[in-house]
Design an enzyme around this catalytic site. Structure first.
Site, mmCIF file in Angstrom:
data_model
loop_
_atom_site.group_PDB
_atom_site.id
_atom_site.type_symbol
_atom_site.label_atom_id
_atom_site.label_comp_id
_atom_site.label_asym_id
_atom_site.label_seq_id
_atom_site.Cartn_x
_atom_site.Cartn_y
_atom_site.Cartn_z
ATOM 1 N N GLY A 1 11.278 25.474 7.579
ATOM 2 C CA GLY A 1 9.878 25.843 7.233
ATOM 3 C C GLY A 1 9.482 24.871 6.080
ATOM 4 C CB THR B 1 8.874 19.100 12.450
ATOM 5 O OG1 THR B 1 10.211 19.540 12.331
ATOM 6 C CG2 THR B 1 8.305 18.556 13.719
ATOM 7 C CB SER C 1 13.980 20.995 13.747
ATOM 8 O OG SER C 1 12.622 20.594 13.871
ATOM 9 C CD GLU D 1 20.279 26.089 7.918
ATOM 10 O OE1 GLU D 1 19.077 25.603 8.512
ATOM 11 O OE2 GLU D 1 20.750 26.719 8.396
#
Length: 1040
Positions: A117, A121, A170, A400
């Site tokens: 987020g 991309t 993604s 993450e």
């Protein structure tokens, strides 16, 4: 020299740094303060300045809204401009990388990282779009650029999904190489994909979705396609799509995205057959999820959805019975013998899910290969790729940390550890190389070396991955807990590894018994070992592989090779595969000059304008930005080339302003000495100046701001003077040119007019001499002039009225033409006059014409009557007795006039009224009709005298017994009465003008005579011989 192009080496925001912060974090005074770092981000984010530098690293904050900074004009603004010339932008980084590739002939790469987020991309799309628009191109390259751009929506459809943090996350890592030829034109491309999140195919967390392509197919596919694939539109009908309970997303239009994907596939090079085969596979995954099992009494498993399985076999292109057998049984090989063993319920479900993941994962790999084929460098166009250079784009998941971290997060964070290790190593190396190149002493930088964590994960035989592989291969009962226990035994003493068992009392509260904690460079992360072994195994039963190898779907037969079934060697585990591919990626990146984009998301709600400080601090830490800044600031905070520094700050020193004509290094040295720089504040390299403290630079910048009004005044004065002098010179030169041109033109015109006049006079005189000859070259001009003059004079003197008979006298050559023109003009005037005449006036004119035909030149009183109008009647309707009108009946009175009737005997005068109808006339005595005169009976006509008297005689036929003789009448309007009577009776040719006397019939066989004489008074009386004598006074003549 680039002096003319160097506009602002420092961003103008430096002068407003209290409001918008600094454009380069290196210029932060308190660079060790995380709070100062985040406050600078906040200030710029509030002003929609989403890009900031850390040296050559670009930090990007996702604005969650469209900004007007990505137009073609913006691309041109950054094209070919030095990296620090204007404000930070993704285009500046893209252009700097492109120019470095072209000038240094060395491969480049751009590493884009950040959590889901953060806009990774989108950043890669912007870079590709920049190259597609700004790089030189031809028809073939335009097609390649289109394929590069169109590959994005296809990869997003198959590799992206809605997660809790990002609607278009993604779920795979992507490295793309773009190849350029010696001219800088993109000529090819290649994509490497890493760690597709295959587990998402069969399971999604609450609030998340499966991969986009499933929802796009159901929402956007037409009815015929869905019937062919035996699918329904409602995604709730498919078990693989309902686990996240999120079939629709407000920010995503699956139908529109489906159209984009279907439009992109042919551009990339997919045939219709390949697209259909691909969709068959996607549909088969959905059917596979709906395949259900039942359990028999003896523990054996069978399929309860036979129809579903038949559709599945048809879509996969395999034998249905073989597929059912493979889903409920497994094939074992022991001592060279094969055995078939039934699966229990859990094993069958696991085999089904494993097949779904394998089919989707391998199809995705095939899809990337297919895209690579369309992007590949065409050798027939470029016979050698030796002269080509490469720019790599790495769009990979950031660090993450979720509520529950599993195998996928372990691999992702391991990847980020490797990238951080590479980043620090390359940053330090580039810093050291720059210092050595400039001859500045290198100072050792203290930093956290995360090699110890990388070794903990990847070291052979001792690392976590090796232990995981061993546990997966170990015979006997293995489980995730036994793997955790082995970790505790093997790496339990490692300072960056903690479990519940090894932790102290305080730490045990946040680490469960099924978790282990790694102390990463970016922070501590707890990993739950549940599912580690299964996800690492990622094995597909051999008999399922055998079935898929026999598929008549070309895509699946390519994905499942027969050699794979024959080969008895066990394939590598998932973690080892990922480690090996990561090692290859590191080799690729090490061989290139890197640039970095660090993406940050400002809030979890995807709201524009909202800045969540806690979340941003979390990402700043995980991205290692403070460590990066500290390394960059370990030496000198600011460095610029001599020419750029001198060009900007030369106004601050009288010796360097306005121009410095000596060596650049001497100019910079003179400038800094004038500014009072201390020796410890700066160093002069071979081509750059290095400034240690931002405060020194800010002081210089503030001095420049204070100097600008004086500089502006000087420049304005000089410019105005120069402009006015240049304007005067331009005007003077223009006036001289205009004067010279005008004088020359006047002289040429005058000479030309003289020549023409002389020629004209000669021709005129010659024509006058030959004017009486036939038309010939000698007299043509003269005769033409005479004709033209006559026609011009005629045009100005044409008669204006039909009564105007004047006409200019024509020359001899135009007599006949003049007569034609006169007649035409007269006819034209007559036509115009007639068109203007009203009906009443036309009637008047017709009567006047008839009167003219009868009386003109024959009766003396006619000229006086011409100018007087004939009336419709000389009697008012009230003057005619009503009884007479009733007697006449339907015969309307058309004209009435008072007359004097003279008796036949004695010529006694009797006042009467003469009334004319359409067919007869009557003489009326008050209320009684005394005589009726039919028009047809006026055979001998009407007789009138030639003098100006008012006498007229109506001659009656002698055979008519009803008539007693001719009617002798007198009227003061004799011309009017006779004209109207003649026209009504159609007897205009029967009117007789008698000059001396009129004979009339008194009775049958008996005649009377009226004699006309001129006298002194008007008198009508009986004369000699019984004649009626009419004496007429000329002076008092008024008869009309």
């Amino acid at each position: 020299m680039k002096h003319s192009r160097v506009r602002l080496v420092m961003e103008s925001a430096l002068t407003a740094r209290d409001r918008v912060g600094v454009q380069d974090f290196v210029l932060l005074e308190n660079y060790n303060s995380e709070a100062a770092f985040i406050e600078n981000l906040r200030r710029r984010f509030r002003e929609n300045l989403i890009y900031t530098y850390i040296g050559s690293v670009l930090v990007s904050v996702n604005p969650y809204k469209e900004l007007e900074i990505y137009s073609k004009q913006q691309m041109e603004r950054y094209r070919g401009v030095s990296f620090y010339e204007i404000s930070p932008h993704i285009y500046a980084l893209s252009d700097n990388t492109y120019r470095a590739m072209r000038t240094e002939r060395k491969d480049q790469c751009i590493l884009i990282s950040g959590e889901s987020g953060a806009g990774k991309t989108e950043a890669s799309k912007k870079i590709l779009l920049y190259y597609a628009v700004t790089c030189p191109t031809n028809d073939h390259m335009a097609i390649l650029g289109d394929r590069l751009l169109q590959s994005n929506p296809v990869l997003e459809a198959f590799g992206n999904a809605k997660t809790l943090r990002n609607d278009n996350s993604s779920r795979f890592g992507k490295y793309m190489d773009v190849q350029f030829d010696f001219r800088g034109t993109p000529v090819g491309g290649h994509i490497l994909n890493y760690l597709l999140e295959k587990s998402r195919v069969v399971h999604q967390n609450h609030g998340e979705r499966n991969f986009h392509i499933f929802y796009q197919l159901l929402d956007g596919g037409d009815d015929d396609l869905l019937i062919t694939l035996d699918l329904e539109r409602n995604p709730q009908n498919y078990r693989y799509l309902v686990k996240g309970n999120c079939p629709r997303v407000s920010s995503i239009s699956d139908k529109n995205n489906w159209k984009v994907v279907m439009k992109a596939l042919p551009v990339i090079g997919f045939t219709e057959e390949e697209v259909q085969k691909l969709l068959n596979i996607i549909a088969s995954v959905l059917h596979l999820g709906n395949t259900q099992f039942g359990e028999g009494e003896e523990g054996d498993t069978y399929i309860t959805t036979e129809t579903q399985t038949s559709n599945l076999a048809k879509l996969l292109g395999v034998d249905g019975s073989a597929l059912r057998e493979a889903l409920t049984h497994k094939k074992l090989t022991a001592k060279g013998e094969e055995m078939i063993s039934p699966l229990n319920y859990e094993q069958a479900v696991s085999a089904r899910d494993a097949l779904a993941k394998a089919v989707y994962g391998r199809t995705f790999t095939w899809l990337v290969e297919k895209i690579n084929q369309s992007l590949a460098l065409k050798e027939e166009i470029y016979h050698s790729s030796k002269d080509s250079s490469v720019i790599g784009l790495l769009d990979i998941y950031g660090f993450e940390v979720l509520q529950q971290n599993s195998f996928e997060q372990f691999c992702i964070n391991y990847c980020n550890e490797k990238l951080q290790q590479l980043f620090i190593e390359l940053t330090l190396r580039s810093e050291q190389e720059e210092y050595e190149t400039e001859g500045i002493a290198w100072e050792t930088v203290q930093y956290f070396d995360n090699k110890i964590i990388c070794d903990l994960i990847e070291e052979k035989h001792k690392g976590i991955i090796s232990i995981l592989d061993e546990e997966c291969l170990r015979p006997g009962e293995t489980c995730d807990v036994s793997f955790l226990e082995k970790l505790e035994d093997t790496v339990g003493s490692h300072p960056h590894f903690i479990t519940h068992k090894l932790a102290n009392g305080k730490t045990r509260r946040v680490v469960s018994r099924e978790e282990f904690r790694l102390l990463h460079y970016a922070g501590e992360v707890n990993y739950n070992v549940n599912g580690f072994l299964d996800k690492n195994n990622d094995l597909l039963n051999r008999n399922l592989k055998e079935v898929m190898c026999q598929s008549d779907n070309q895509i699946l037969s390519h994905c499942f090779r027969r050699e794979e079934v024959i080969d008895q060697k066990r394939p590598e585990m998932a973690a080892t595969q990922f480690k090996n591919s990561l090692m290859k990626l590191m080799e690729i990146l090490m061989s290139k000059e890197p640039s970095y984009v660090r993406c940050i998301k400002p809030n979890d709600a995807k709201q524009p304008g909202r800045f969540d400080e806690v979340l941003v601090r979390h990402q700043v830490k995980y991205l290692g930005l403070m460590e990066n800044l500290r390394v960059r600031r370990a030496g000198f905070a600011y460095r610029r080339r001599f020419e750029a520094f001198l060009q900007r700050y030369k106004p601050l020193c009288p010796e360097t302003w306005p121009n410095w004509h000596g060596r650049l290094v001497d100019g910079v040295s003179t400038l800094v000495n004038h500014l009072g720089y201390k020796a410890e504040e700066y160093k002069l390299g071979r081509s750059k100046i290095f400034i240690r403290f931002p405060k020194t630079l800010f002081t210089t910048e503030d001095a420049l701001e204070a100097k600008k009004p004086e500089i502006a005044l000087t420049l304005q004065t000089s410019w105005r003077g120069y402009r006015e002098r240049a304007k005067y010179q331009r005007i003077r030169r223009a006036v001289i040119v205009i004067q010279s041109g005008w004088r020359g033109m006047k002289a040429r015109r005058r000479a030309k007019r003289r020549r023409q006049a002389a020629e004209l006079i000669r021709r005129f005189i010659k024509g006058f001499i030959y004017r009486h000859e036939e038309y010939c070259p000698e007299n043509e001009y003269f005769l033409d002039h005479v004709r033209y003059s006559f026609l011009k004079n005629l045009r100005q003197n044409l008669p204006k009225s039909v009564l105007d008979k004047s006409w200019p006298t024509p020359p001899p050559s135009l007599v006949e033409a003049s007569e034609h023109l006169r007649r035409l003009h007269m006819r034209n005037m007559v036509i115009k006059y007639c068109r203007r005449v009203q009906p009443e006036w036309k009637k008047q004119m017709m009567q006047k014409v008839v009167a003219s035909e009868i009386f003109k030149d024959q009766k003396d009183s006619y000229p006086l009557s011409v100018g007087r109008l004939f009336l419709d009647s000389r009697l008012e309707r009230e003057q005619i007795n009503l009884k007479v009108i009733q007697t006449l009946g339907s015969d309307k009175v058309q004209y009435g006039v008072s007359v004097i009737k003279y008796d036949r005997r004695g010529f006694k005068p009797r006042p009467r009224q003469l009334l004319l109808t359409n067919t007869f006339a009557v003489l009326v005595d008050r209320t009684k009709i005394k005589q009726r005169i039919d028009y047809f009976s006026l055979e001998t006509g009407i007789s009138v005298g030639s003098l100006s008297d008012g006498m007229f005689v109506l001659h009656m036929p002698t055979e008519d017994n009803k008539q007693k003789g001719d009617a002798v009448l007198h009227c003061s309007h004799v011309i009017e009465v006779v004209t109207k009577l003649a026209m009504m009776a159609n007897k205009t040719s029967y009117v007789n003008i008698n000059p001396g006397s009129i004979r009339f019939t008194v009775a049958r066989g008996k005649e009377g005579i009226i004699d006309f004489i001129r006298g002194s008074e008007l008198k009508v009386a009986k004369g000699k011989r019984g004649h009626l004598l009419v004496c007429f006074d000329i002076k008092n003549s008024s008869t009309s």
